[in-house]
Write a protein that holds these residues in place. Structure first.
Motif, mmCIF file in Angstrom:
data_model
loop_
_atom_site.group_PDB
_atom_site.id
_atom_site.type_symbol
_atom_site.label_atom_id
_atom_site.label_comp_id
_atom_site.label_asym_id
_atom_site.label_seq_id
_atom_site.Cartn_x
_atom_site.Cartn_y
_atom_site.Cartn_z
ATOM 1 N N ALA A 290 7.547 4.093 -6.843
ATOM 2 C CA ALA A 290 8.053 3.085 -5.911
ATOM 3 C C ALA A 290 7.021 2.723 -4.851
ATOM 4 C CB ALA A 290 9.345 3.578 -5.256
ATOM 5 N N ALA A 291 6.409 3.718 -4.226
ATOM 6 C CA ALA A 291 5.467 3.430 -3.132
ATOM 7 C C ALA A 291 4.243 2.652 -3.601
ATOM 8 C CB ALA A 291 5.054 4.740 -2.455
ATOM 9 N N PRO A 292 3.494 3.138 -4.620
ATOM 10 C CA PRO A 292 2.334 2.351 -5.048
ATOM 11 C C PRO A 292 2.702 0.999 -5.649
ATOM 12 C CG PRO A 292 2.715 4.184 -6.554
ATOM 13 C CD PRO A 292 3.594 4.401 -5.369
ATOM 14 N N ALA A 293 3.841 0.940 -6.346
ATOM 15 C CA ALA A 293 4.231 -0.328 -6.973
ATOM 16 C C ALA A 293 4.579 -1.376 -5.928
ATOM 17 C CB ALA A 293 5.413 -0.103 -7.912
ATOM 18 N N LEU A 294 5.336 -0.984 -4.912
ATOM 19 C CA LEU A 294 5.707 -1.943 -3.866
ATOM 20 C C LEU A 294 4.486 -2.372 -3.062
ATOM 21 C CD1 LEU A 294 9.090 -0.428 -2.608
ATOM 22 C CD2 LEU A 294 8.742 -2.430 -4.070
ATOM 23 N N LEU A 295 3.572 -1.431 -2.811
ATOM 24 C CA LEU A 295 2.346 -1.782 -2.092
ATOM 25 C C LEU A 295 1.495 -2.748 -2.918
ATOM 26 C CD1 LEU A 295 0.381 -1.477 0.250
ATOM 27 C CD2 LEU A 295 -0.559 0.551 -0.893
ATOM 28 N N LEU A 296 1.362 -2.449 -4.197
ATOM 29 C CA LEU A 296 0.564 -3.319 -5.070
ATOM 30 C C LEU A 296 1.192 -4.705 -5.184
ATOM 31 C CD1 LEU A 296 -1.789 -3.691 -7.009
ATOM 32 C CD2 LEU A 296 -0.361 -2.737 -8.835
ATOM 33 N N ALA A 297 2.510 -4.747 -5.373
ATOM 34 C CA ALA A 297 3.196 -6.043 -5.474
ATOM 35 C C ALA A 297 3.046 -6.844 -4.189
ATOM 36 C CB ALA A 297 4.674 -5.824 -5.796
ATOM 37 N N ALA A 298 3.225 -6.179 -3.042
ATOM 38 C CA ALA A 298 3.103 -6.874 -1.759
ATOM 39 C C ALA A 298 1.693 -7.398 -1.544
ATOM 40 C CB ALA A 298 3.501 -5.932 -0.626
ATOM 41 N N ALA A 299 0.695 -6.566 -1.899
ATOM 42 C CA ALA A 299 -0.692 -6.985 -1.724
ATOM 43 C C ALA A 299 -1.011 -8.216 -2.557
ATOM 44 C CB ALA A 299 -1.632 -5.835 -2.091
#
Length: 389
Positions: A290-299
């Motif tokens: 969840a954390a890396p995926a949401l960060l990557l998607a947001a970026a």
């Protein structure tokens, strides 16, 4: 029994899609998002009304084939070559930027360098389906905005197919040079055969029987799927074959009629495609990534529009056009899902990295399609002012 199960699945998908799409429109949300949410709710990870989502996913690939075929029908070969040349700089530069973002996020969260490279590959592309599905065919296909979007997506798709071939070669004990050599022969061969077939077989038939619309419809479908199958026999993808089949007919006056006739069939399969995206996603994996995926998607959601806008302005496009193209290409691609699946199959990445790519792609699909529907003209816009066919 299998046919009854498939019939029940189709009933569930389209009945549910009709209901959920109605709620989505009243709530001023994206219909595409409603199809993905329906897949999550009714798929194997939800209540299980569609227990075999993989079968739906396989059938839904026909929608992508028709999508690329219709795209090709709208592009004259000479105009296509000009567009591709103009889009090279923007496509290459943007891919390097987005790939670097994916690599940084993956490595920063403890994924291996090899997995980081695969994540970087997945981040470089924008969605052909969303980009074209939300593009008004009667307005932008014949204007500069549509031309720029199509040329960038086409180049990205070609690069994605090359990367998929490279991954396949990794799984075949490093036969990368052999596979790329075969590609360099297969692509011109399919193109030549398609243009010869269109010139000496299809166009004469259309000239003789073009008043029989059912016949034109039948021949167009057969032609699209035949060239797609030929492409797979030569180790290319069905999508590339379908696109070549469309371009081969683009010079014919009947191409416009074919494009209009096939749109409902395309939409039928694309509903199943977006349903399958939600249905095949493992909800239990969300906690892991969840954390890396949401960060990557947001970026990527924040970076893609301004990066495309900057590069397009540097290439000479106007500010308004550059901004709209950037907004429409602000998501990850369905090719990211293909890359994740294939990379995991050949052992290039682990399941956790695959889930990272899948969740990031799904989030960007949802957010980006919603933003496009709110800001730009689309056939399914939530605002009547922006709704164009």
């Amino acid at each position: 029994m299998a046919s009854e199960a498939m019939l029940q699945s189709i009933f569930v998908i389209f009945s549910g899609a009709a209901v959920l799409a109605t709620f989505a429109l009243f709530a001023r949300q994206s219909m595409l998002v409603s199809y993905m949410v329906l897949g999550i709710l009714f798929g194997p990870q939800g209540v299980g009304l569609v227990p075999r989502a993989e079968t739906v996913q396989q059938i839904s690939q026909v929608g992508i084939i028709f999508l690329l075929f219709l795209l090709g029908l709208n592009l004259h070969p000479q105009k296509l070559l000009l567009q591709l040349r103009e889009a090279v700089t923007v496509t290459v530069a943007s891919s390097l930027v987005f790939g670097a973002v994916g690599l940084a996020v993956a490595v920063g969260f403890g994924f291996s360098p090899a997995e980081g490279v695969v994540v970087a590959m997945a981040c470089t592309f924008s969605s052909t389906i969303i980009g074209l599905k939300l593009l008004p065919t009667t307005q932008l296909h014949h204007q500069r905005t549509g031309e720029v979007i199509i040329s960038i997506l086409l180049l990205q798709d070609l690069v994605a197919i090359i990367l998929l071939l490279v991954l396949q070669a990794v799984g075949q004990h490093g036969r990368i040079l052999v596979e790329l050599g075969l590609l360099s022969v297969a692509l011109p061969a399919v193109t030549l055969l398609a243009f010869l077939g269109a010139r000496f077989v299809l166009l004469p038939l259309f000239a003789r029987f073009d008043t029989i619309h059912e016949y034109v419809f039948l021949i167009a479908i057969g032609w699209c799927l035949s060239v797609a199958e030929l492409a797979t026999l030569l180790n290319l993808s069905e999508e590339i074959g379908a696109f070549i089949a469309g371009v081969a007919l683009a010079t014919s006056p009947i191409s416009t009629f074919i494009a209009e006739s096939l749109k409902p069939l395309r939409d039928f399969f694309l509903v199943m495609f977006f349903f399958s995206l939600g249905a095949t996603f493992d909800l239990n994996a969300v906690v892991q990534v969840a954390a890396p995926a949401l960060l990557l998607a947001a970026a990527l959601l924040l970076l893609k529009p301004p990066v495309f806008r900057y590069l397009l302005r540097r290439s000479g496009e106007g500010d308004a056009l550059a901004g709209e193209v950037g907004g429409r290409l602000g998501q990850m691609s369905e090719f990211a899902l293909f890359i994740a699946v294939l990379a995991e199959q050949v052992g290039a990445i682990g399941s956790r990295a695959g889930y990272l790519i899948q969740l990031s792609t799904l989030v960007t699909f949802m957010v980006s399609s919603y933003v496009i529907m709110l800001r730009y003209p689309t056939p399914i816009a939530v605002s009547a002012r922006l709704r164009r066919d």
